[in-house]
Design an enzyme around this catalytic site. Sequence first.
Site: not given
Length: 426
Positions: A63, A66, A188, A240, A258
Amino acid sequence: MDPVTDSLDEVHRRLAGLRDGEVADYIPELAGADPDDFGIALVSMAGRTYRAGRADTPFTLQSVSKPFVYALALSDHGVDEVLRRVGVEPSGDAFNAISLEPGTGRPANPMVNAGAIATTALVRADGADDRFRRILARLSAFAGRELDVDEAVYASEAATGDRNRALAYLMRSAGSLRADPEETVDTYFRQCAVRVTTADLAVMAATLADGGRNPVTGVRVVSEPDAVRTLAVMATCGMYDGAGRWMLDVGLPAKSGVSGGLIAAGPARFGVAVHSPPLDASGNSVRGVAALRAMAERFGLHIMHSPGLRAATVTGAERLTCDGEDIGLVTAQGILEFTEFEALVHAVREVTPAAPGGLVLDLTAVTEVLPGPAAGMAAILDDLVARGHRAAVAAQEAFVEAGGDRPRTWEAFRTREEALAWCRRR
């Protein structure tokens, strides 16, 4: 010696024994990560890189990719068009939550998986292969070197990524995703499986911090407005459901992944990255969060701390000659935080004589110094004395006190004239 590296080493030593958290296992290939992998890297706006621990160990972006793909989508379409497809509001939910706006199906923000999948679909391209080629090229430009894909991790994600496929199909049915769900999710997965090191991530974060210009290569990767917008979304959504506490404690735009990667950016100051696979309940690296908290406190990194423009820290750096012996003289002013401290360290190095001589550090116009920079500057002076130089500081008592309780090998004076007079004695 290098006081910035020493500070990173100290944080690394202090946290290396931290055993909290669990390595992500929902992607089987990530489950084999070494929980003892722990690297820290920092890149300044001058393009200098500092490392501690296993900063050159490869791992996948996940992530952390992103924000960089979001910046690419912004450059392709502009902010208004991207906003029509992906929101920018914090969801307060986990990274893989179903966070779609009622009525439009628009995902909450580009930092959760649904929003990231929609963002990937926005990258202009002639087909899926071209789209990933452009994404990989832009990620490589952010890192300042050519990156590649960990094919084993990609295959593992593709085999277990049904929830991400479900998110894509849900957005497709709601009208917010116009691209093919299978092709988009596959791109992705490849994007998340791009391989980097902690040092690479620090350069990538520093590129955003420098307004879209890579401070190591000098290449402009994205425009300054797009870098600013990306940092803004990272600040509100990058951590998050832990984003609020993160901003309270650390106060830097950040993004986690992660695989254990974590980046943070101090706008116009630095980019920093940490990699450590064990994660907390929010999916953020336990050691990474702890390391950034420690660094923020030590160097005053919080973006809300003493905001505003400041005059140049180093106001003079010269080498004097007295009776055939060289004496370096550095003068500084204002507040010594991380960026100012780094500039001061390099000014001291530039004027310090190669052969044993003298150094005078005039800090009488310095109004505030944080404990980290004070301790680092004291260590630099101790190192000069150990190498045969004479070192003296002209400073308010606050600097001497902030340097810590360690035995002092250099001399402290209240005025520059007193320090120079002492240093000229042979």
